[in-house]
Motif scaffolding. Structure first.
Motif, PDB file in Angstrom:
ATOM      1  N   LYS A   6      39.306  49.367  31.123  1.00 50.89           N
ATOM      2  CA  LYS A   6      39.505  49.076  32.551  1.00 50.89           C
ATOM      3  C   LYS A   6      41.001  48.971  32.848  1.00 50.89           C
ATOM      4  O   LYS A   6      41.587  47.886  32.744  1.00 50.89           O
TER       5      LYS A   6
ATOM      6  N   ASP B 248      40.299  49.570  37.862  1.00 51.69           N
ATOM      7  CA  ASP B 248      40.304  48.316  38.619  1.00 51.69           C
ATOM      8  C   ASP B 248      41.364  48.424  39.711  1.00 51.69           C
ATOM      9  O   ASP B 248      42.543  48.148  39.498  1.00 51.69           O
TER      10      ASP B 248
ATOM     11  N   LYS C  62      40.225  47.735  43.192  1.00 51.44           N
ATOM     12  CA  LYS C  62      39.702  46.856  44.267  1.00 51.44           C
ATOM     13  C   LYS C  62      39.969  47.423  45.647  1.00 51.44           C
ATOM     14  O   LYS C  62      40.510  46.745  46.528  1.00 51.44           O
TER      15      LYS C  62
ATOM     16  N   LEU D  53      33.042  43.590  44.472  1.00 53.66           N
ATOM     17  CA  LEU D  53      33.361  42.175  44.256  1.00 53.66           C
ATOM     18  C   LEU D  53      32.280  41.311  44.901  1.00 53.66           C
ATOM     19  O   LEU D  53      32.059  41.388  46.113  1.00 53.66           O
TER      20      LEU D  53
ATOM     21  N   PRO E 199      34.667  39.542  34.433  1.00 55.43           N
ATOM     22  CA  PRO E 199      36.017  39.209  34.007  1.00 55.43           C
ATOM     23  C   PRO E 199      36.159  37.696  33.863  1.00 55.43           C
ATOM     24  O   PRO E 199      35.356  36.941  34.418  1.00 55.43           O
TER      25      PRO E 199
ATOM     26  N   ALA F 106      41.883  34.772  28.685  1.00 57.17           N
ATOM     27  CA  ALA F 106      43.014  34.070  29.303  1.00 57.17           C
ATOM     28  C   ALA F 106      42.607  33.166  30.464  1.00 57.17           C
ATOM     29  O   ALA F 106      43.282  32.178  30.748  1.00 57.17           O
ATOM     30  N   GLN F 107      41.528  33.484  31.140  1.00 56.69           N
ATOM     31  CA  GLN F 107      41.099  32.646  32.275  1.00 56.69           C
ATOM     32  C   GLN F 107      40.186  31.497  31.843  1.00 56.69           C
ATOM     33  O   GLN F 107      39.690  30.737  32.671  1.00 56.69           O
TER      34      GLN F 107
ATOM     35  N   SER G 204      34.475  41.426  30.441  1.00 51.21           N
ATOM     36  CA  SER G 204      35.756  42.120  30.494  1.00 51.21           C
ATOM     37  C   SER G 204      36.876  41.198  30.027  1.00 51.21           C
ATOM     38  O   SER G 204      36.997  40.071  30.516  1.00 51.21           O
TER      39      SER G 204
HETATM   40  O1  LIG Z   1      36.985  38.563  39.749  1.00 48.98           O
HETATM   41  C1  LIG Z   1      37.832  39.243  39.139  1.00 48.98           C
HETATM   42  C2  LIG Z   1      37.964  40.588  39.321  1.00 48.98           C
HETATM   43  C3  LIG Z   1      38.860  41.275  38.572  1.00 48.98           C
HETATM   44  N1  LIG Z   1      39.650  40.651  37.671  1.00 48.98           N
HETATM   45  C4  LIG Z   1      40.600  41.480  36.881  1.00 48.98           C
HETATM   46  O2  LIG Z   1      40.216  41.431  35.511  1.00 48.98           O
HETATM   47  C5  LIG Z   1      41.364  41.321  34.683  1.00 48.98           C
HETATM   48  C6  LIG Z   1      41.341  39.990  33.974  1.00 48.98           C
HETATM   49  O3  LIG Z   1      42.408  39.915  33.064  1.00 48.98           O
HETATM   50  P1  LIG Z   1      42.466  38.784  31.924  1.00 48.98           P
HETATM   51  O4  LIG Z   1      43.790  39.013  31.277  1.00 48.98           O
HETATM   52  O5  LIG Z   1      41.327  39.016  30.972  1.00 48.98           O
HETATM   53  O6  LIG Z   1      42.385  37.474  32.623  1.00 48.98           O
HETATM   54  C7  LIG Z   1      42.570  41.495  35.601  1.00 48.98           C
HETATM   55  O7  LIG Z   1      42.898  42.864  35.644  1.00 48.98           O
HETATM   56  C8  LIG Z   1      42.052  41.033  36.946  1.00 48.98           C
HETATM   57  O8  LIG Z   1      42.739  41.653  38.025  1.00 48.98           O
HETATM   58  C9  LIG Z   1      39.527  39.309  37.480  1.00 48.98           C
HETATM   59  O9  LIG Z   1      40.215  38.692  36.652  1.00 48.98           O
HETATM   60  N2  LIG Z   1      38.609  38.642  38.232  1.00 48.98           N
END
Ligand SMILES: O=c1ccn([C@@H]2O[C@H](COP(=O)(O)O)[C@@H](O)[C@H]2O)c(=O)[nH]1
Length: 269
Positions: free
Chosen positions: A49, A83, A85, A140, A211, A215-216, A237
């Motif tokens: 992605k 990605d 959006k 989304l 996702p 990291a989140q 993801s």
């Molecule tokens: O709800 C959402 C939609 C898209 N993203 C995207 O996914 C990746 C997450 O990256 P990490 O490094 O794994 O946190 C990033 O490209 C976001 O724009 C999301 O996080 N949440």
């Protein structure tokens, strides 16, 4: 997903990651980064992605790198989910659909993320382009960020949340498709038990891009709680959680492999 497992790895060339990989924050560094990820992972993960924003910031040279990454990843057998959006009035949406979902475009991808917040109907050109080319969209629905709730959990005149309305539209698109249709939803892996508590039905007949793992703060072990019986349709993801192990290709593969194993243990793939 059947042959490779459901893991999606994001290609997110953050400036901080380029630096950590010993690369310059310029188009040459971007190209090396993207090439390394594609070479390491495109032959094994289900989905790559690319996050368009990180390529767009370098202008036309960044887009050229993105075009090559998309083509190389697809040639190596990965599905590419762009990605980006995108979301706009229908006539402009048709141009976005031409950019990402028309096989004659240099950015043609297997799917693109879209924003339904100009009204789901505004996405119609993307839906039609996806049907014509055998590609897909991920709309989304319930995003991984905490700010999303004020829009997505708002309740409409019919008593449904905005997210439920989006999910219902996707379910209608996927009707009759087996085992999964091509009209997916983005549902954050960070949302804990809030989806079940709100009684939101995630059974759209399409894939659920999740996702937020890594990291989140979400982990593969969170997925059953977030997705309940729909966990089998989840495409988790991970971007930084894998990318931070680069630039060594073996280390990237090992990180993706570990995650794939943890995900497989909870989703049963
Ligand atoms: O709800 C959402 C939609 C898209 N993203 C995207 O996914 C990746 C997450 O990256 P990490 O490094 O794994 O946190 C990033 O490209 C976001 O724009 C999301 O996080 N949440």
């Amino acid at each position: 997903m059947d042959t490779r497992g459901p893991l999606c790895v994001g290609i997110d060339p953050h400036a901080s990651l380029l630096q950590a990989w010993g690369l310059d924050d310029d188009p040459a560094g971007l190209e090396r980064f993207a090439r390394t990820v594609v070479d390491a992972l495109a032959d094994r993960v289900a989905v790559l992605k690319p996050q368009s924003a990180f390529f767009e910031r370098f202008g036309s040279r960044g887009i050229a790198v993105l075009e090559r990454a998309v083509a190389d990843a697809r040639a190596a057998g990965a599905l590419v989910l762009m990605d980006a959006k995108r979301g706009d009035i229908g006539s402009t949406m048709a141009a976005y659909a031409a950019a990402y979902l028309d096989p004659s475009s240099p950015l043609f991808s297997d799917a693109v993320t879209v924003s339904p917040y100009l009204g789901y109907g505004s996405l119609r050109p993307a839906v039609e382009a996806a049907r014509a080319s055998g590609s897909g969209i991920f709309a989304l629905a319930l995003t991984s960020n905490p700010e999303g709730a004020e829009v997505q959990r708002a309740v409409g005149a019919d008593g449904r949340t905005v997210a439920e309305t989006v999910l219902a539209h996707l379910k209608a698109e996927n009707a009759g498709e087996e085992p999964l249709g091509s009209f997916g939803a983005v549902v954050g892996a960070t949302l804990g038990g809030t989806i079940a508590e709100a009684g939101i039905d995630l059974e759209t007949g399409g894939p659920l891009l999740a996702p937020g793992v890594g990291a989140q703060g979400a982990t593969p072990a969170d997925l059953p709680k977030v997705f309940g019986p729909s966990v089998a349709n989840v495409v988790p993801s991970v971007s930084r959680g894998v990318l931070r192990h680069g630039p060594n290709a073996a280390a990237l593969r090992a990180a993706a492999g570990r995650l794939a194993g943890e995900i497989g243990a909870v989703v049963g793939s």
